[in-house]
Write a protein that holds these residues in place. Structure first.
Motif, short mmCIF file in Angstrom:
data_model
loop_
_atom_site.label_atom_id
_atom_site.label_comp_id
_atom_site.label_asym_id
_atom_site.label_seq_id
_atom_site.Cartn_x
_atom_site.Cartn_y
_atom_site.Cartn_z
N UNK A 19 0.84 -1.20 0.00
CA UNK A 19 0.00 0.00 0.00
C UNK A 19 0.87 1.25 0.00
N UNK A 20 1.95 1.21 0.76
CA UNK A 20 2.87 2.35 0.80
C UNK A 20 3.52 2.56 -0.56
N UNK A 21 3.92 1.47 -1.21
CA UNK A 21 4.50 1.58 -2.55
C UNK A 21 3.50 2.23 -3.50
N UNK A 22 2.23 1.82 -3.39
CA UNK A 22 1.20 2.33 -4.30
C UNK A 22 0.93 3.81 -4.05
N UNK A 23 1.03 4.24 -2.80
CA UNK A 23 0.71 5.64 -2.51
C UNK A 23 1.88 6.57 -2.78
N UNK A 24 3.07 6.04 -2.97
CA UNK A 24 4.27 6.87 -3.08
C UNK A 24 4.17 7.88 -4.21
N UNK A 25 3.45 7.54 -5.28
CA UNK A 25 3.35 8.44 -6.43
C UNK A 25 2.23 9.47 -6.27
N UNK A 26 1.42 9.34 -5.23
CA UNK A 26 0.31 10.27 -5.04
C UNK A 26 0.84 11.63 -4.56
N UNK A 27 0.31 12.71 -5.09
CA UNK A 27 0.80 14.05 -4.70
C UNK A 27 0.67 14.31 -3.19
N UNK A 28 -0.30 13.70 -2.56
CA UNK A 28 -0.52 13.96 -1.13
C UNK A 28 0.27 13.03 -0.22
N UNK A 29 1.06 12.13 -0.79
CA UNK A 29 1.73 11.10 0.01
C UNK A 29 2.65 11.70 1.08
N UNK A 30 3.43 12.69 0.70
CA UNK A 30 4.36 13.30 1.66
C UNK A 30 3.58 13.96 2.80
N UNK A 31 2.53 14.67 2.46
CA UNK A 31 1.72 15.34 3.49
C UNK A 31 1.06 14.32 4.41
N UNK A 32 0.84 13.12 3.90
CA UNK A 32 0.25 12.05 4.71
C UNK A 32 1.34 11.19 5.36
#
Ligand code: CU
Length: 87
Positions: A19-32
């Motif tokens: 799940x973390x790998x999948x979210x890494x490309x999301x723009x909000x990932x760092x903020x989350x």
């Protein structure tokens, strides 16, 4: 580089890591703080920058078992991990 720490349900490290790998490309990932949404994550702390400290205070799970912990900053979880053993 920053790091976080997530404690997961037993046998959930691979699932949470994916799940973390999948979210890494999301723009909000760092903020989350690279903490994916999952009911299998029991506790998590936000990203901690170099030179900073963090403390994660929690009550150990009541059920004996092996509870993985990992850092889900991109590229880290496969090596930066361990197991909390509850007896
Ligand atoms: Cu890390």
């Amino acid at each position: 580089m920053p790091h976080n720490l997530l404690l997961t349900a037993p046998d959930a490290a691979e699932e949470v890591g994916a799940l973390a790998d999948a979210m890494a490309a999301e723009p909000s990932a760092m903020a989350r703080h690279y903490v994916p949404a999952s009911p299998r994550i029991l506790h998590a702390n936000p990203l901690v920058e170099p030179g900073q400290r963090a403390e994660l205070v929690f009550t150990a799970p009541p059920t004996p078992g092996r509870y993985p912990y990992l850092c889900t900053f991109p590229g880290h979880w496969r090596m930066m991990s361990g197991v909390l053993i509850v007896e």
